[in-house]
Design a protein around this motif. Structure first.
Motif, mmCIF file in Angstrom:
data_model
loop_
_atom_site.group_PDB
_atom_site.id
_atom_site.type_symbol
_atom_site.label_atom_id
_atom_site.label_comp_id
_atom_site.label_asym_id
_atom_site.label_seq_id
_atom_site.Cartn_x
_atom_site.Cartn_y
_atom_site.Cartn_z
ATOM 1 N N LEU A 1 2.956 61.414 46.069
ATOM 2 C CA LEU A 1 4.225 62.218 46.533
ATOM 3 C C LEU A 1 3.606 63.411 47.602
ATOM 4 C CD1 LEU A 1 7.228 63.224 46.235
ATOM 5 C CD2 LEU A 1 6.249 64.761 44.619
ATOM 6 N N ILE A 2 4.038 63.163 48.854
ATOM 7 C CA ILE A 2 3.517 63.982 49.930
ATOM 8 C C ILE A 2 4.430 65.240 49.908
ATOM 9 C CG2 ILE A 2 2.877 64.123 52.264
ATOM 10 C CD1 ILE A 2 1.579 61.813 50.884
ATOM 11 N N LEU A 3 3.831 66.358 49.661
ATOM 12 C CA LEU A 3 4.399 67.659 49.576
ATOM 13 C C LEU A 3 4.629 67.990 51.030
ATOM 14 C CD1 LEU A 3 2.443 69.429 46.889
ATOM 15 C CD2 LEU A 3 4.488 67.991 46.639
ATOM 16 N N PRO A 4 5.694 68.883 51.344
ATOM 17 C CA PRO A 4 6.220 69.396 52.680
ATOM 18 C C PRO A 4 4.973 69.778 53.427
ATOM 19 C CG PRO A 4 7.718 70.229 51.267
ATOM 20 C CD PRO A 4 6.619 69.704 50.243
ATOM 21 N N ASN A 5 4.811 69.298 54.792
ATOM 22 C CA ASN A 5 3.743 69.579 55.593
ATOM 23 C C ASN A 5 2.282 68.907 55.180
ATOM 24 O OD1 ASN A 5 5.328 71.128 57.250
ATOM 25 N ND2 ASN A 5 5.121 72.891 56.074
ATOM 26 N N GLY A 6 2.531 68.118 54.291
ATOM 27 C CA GLY A 6 1.432 67.369 53.844
ATOM 28 C C GLY A 6 0.930 66.101 54.544
ATOM 29 N N GLN A 7 0.009 65.420 53.986
ATOM 30 C CA GLN A 7 -0.193 64.059 54.484
ATOM 31 C C GLN A 7 -0.852 63.300 53.534
ATOM 32 O OE1 GLN A 7 -2.547 64.710 58.101
ATOM 33 N NE2 GLN A 7 -4.368 65.180 56.901
ATOM 34 N N ILE A 8 -0.959 61.875 53.510
ATOM 35 C CA ILE A 8 -1.510 61.053 52.510
ATOM 36 C C ILE A 8 -2.947 61.577 52.141
ATOM 37 C CG2 ILE A 8 -2.099 59.072 53.938
ATOM 38 C CD1 ILE A 8 -0.633 57.539 51.410
ATOM 39 N N ASP A 9 -3.500 61.320 51.050
ATOM 40 C CA ASP A 9 -4.881 61.380 50.989
ATOM 41 C C ASP A 9 -5.274 62.868 51.086
ATOM 42 O OD1 ASP A 9 -4.978 58.761 49.692
ATOM 43 O OD2 ASP A 9 -5.701 58.127 51.672
ATOM 44 N N SER A 10 -4.527 63.931 50.974
ATOM 45 C CA SER A 10 -4.630 65.300 51.331
ATOM 46 C C SER A 10 -4.495 66.150 50.048
ATOM 47 C CB SER A 10 -4.041 65.873 52.360
ATOM 48 O OG SER A 10 -2.602 66.011 52.201
ATOM 49 N N SER A 11 -4.775 67.651 50.122
ATOM 50 C CA SER A 11 -4.565 68.480 48.936
ATOM 51 C C SER A 11 -2.937 68.610 48.868
ATOM 52 C CB SER A 11 -5.282 69.810 49.255
ATOM 53 O OG SER A 11 -4.808 70.652 50.425
ATOM 54 N N LYS A 12 -2.290 68.270 49.851
ATOM 55 C CA LYS A 12 -0.820 68.157 49.633
ATOM 56 C C LYS A 12 -0.099 66.970 49.193
ATOM 57 C CE LYS A 12 0.496 72.475 51.886
ATOM 58 N NZ LYS A 12 1.509 72.881 52.881
ATOM 59 N N ASP A 13 -1.040 66.281 48.421
ATOM 60 C CA ASP A 13 -0.698 64.787 48.080
ATOM 61 C C ASP A 13 -0.826 64.543 46.533
ATOM 62 O OD1 ASP A 13 -0.187 62.119 47.694
ATOM 63 O OD2 ASP A 13 -1.506 61.336 49.189
ATOM 64 N N VAL A 14 0.145 64.178 46.022
ATOM 65 C CA VAL A 14 -0.175 64.151 44.459
ATOM 66 C C VAL A 14 -0.421 62.806 44.309
ATOM 67 C CG1 VAL A 14 0.889 64.407 42.180
ATOM 68 C CG2 VAL A 14 1.360 66.064 43.933
ATOM 69 N N TYR A 15 -1.540 62.155 43.784
ATOM 70 C CA TYR A 15 -1.981 61.062 43.775
ATOM 71 C C TYR A 15 -3.194 61.125 42.801
ATOM 72 C CZ TYR A 15 -5.614 61.868 47.284
ATOM 73 O OH TYR A 15 -6.925 62.118 47.766
ATOM 74 N N TYR A 16 -3.825 59.947 42.659
ATOM 75 C CA TYR A 16 -5.007 59.764 41.754
ATOM 76 C C TYR A 16 -6.001 60.633 41.701
ATOM 77 C CZ TYR A 16 -8.056 57.098 44.751
ATOM 78 O OH TYR A 16 -8.684 56.647 45.877
ATOM 79 N N LYS A 17 -6.331 61.013 42.996
ATOM 80 C CA LYS A 17 -7.384 61.920 43.264
ATOM 81 C C LYS A 17 -6.885 63.199 43.092
ATOM 82 C CE LYS A 17 -10.814 59.368 46.233
ATOM 83 N NZ LYS A 17 -11.447 59.331 47.309
ATOM 84 N N ASN A 18 -5.719 63.702 43.268
ATOM 85 C CA ASN A 18 -5.305 64.996 43.201
ATOM 86 C C ASN A 18 -4.120 64.998 42.159
ATOM 87 O OD1 ASN A 18 -4.904 67.932 44.007
ATOM 88 N ND2 ASN A 18 -3.491 67.387 45.333
#
Length: 131
Positions: free
Chosen positions: A11-28
């Protein structure tokens, strides 16, 4: 999904990108965004026998304003199959939308855009539609 392939929900949050701190996924797996807490329940890994392959991302409060993007990443294409089907369900308040998706001729780390959700004042302002 019912293959040995490792798919990851994002789930990419507003102004986010994949595999970043604004991405909810297995590393975050948990993040705070404008006062709301968003969590991934677990990282489903197919070689863990008996594990539920379903991954869920849940906001514990009202979604803050912005555009949210739902994506699925084929983290590890282990099966060698040309078609990898999977099922997505998006719940928002009293709405439930379901869609069957599939990776076709994909490789590890390919990403599929699933849906975009625009929220304003705690309400979904666009219909849930799958790409």
């Amino acid at each position: 999904w019912n293959t040995c392939d490792d798919l990851d929900l994002h789930l990419i949050l507003p102004n986010g990108q994949i595999d970043s701190s604004k991405d909810v996924y297995y590393k975050n797996m948990s993040t705070e965004y404008n006062g709301a807490i968003c969590r991934l329940d677990h990282d489903a890994i197919p070689e863990n026998h008996g594990e539920n392959s379903q991954e869920n991302i849940i906001f514990e409060n009202v979604l803050p304003n912005g555009m949210y993007n739902v994506k699925v990443k084929l983290f590890n294409h282990k099966s060698g199959k040309n078609i990898i089907p999977f099922y997505i369900t998006i719940f928002y308040k009293n709405r439930r939308c379901e869609h069957i998706c599939q990776f076709i001729d994909a490789d590890s780390n390919d990403v599929m855009d699933i849906a975009s959700l625009v929220v304003k004042n705690g309400r979904l302002v666009t219909p849930i539609s799958f790409r």
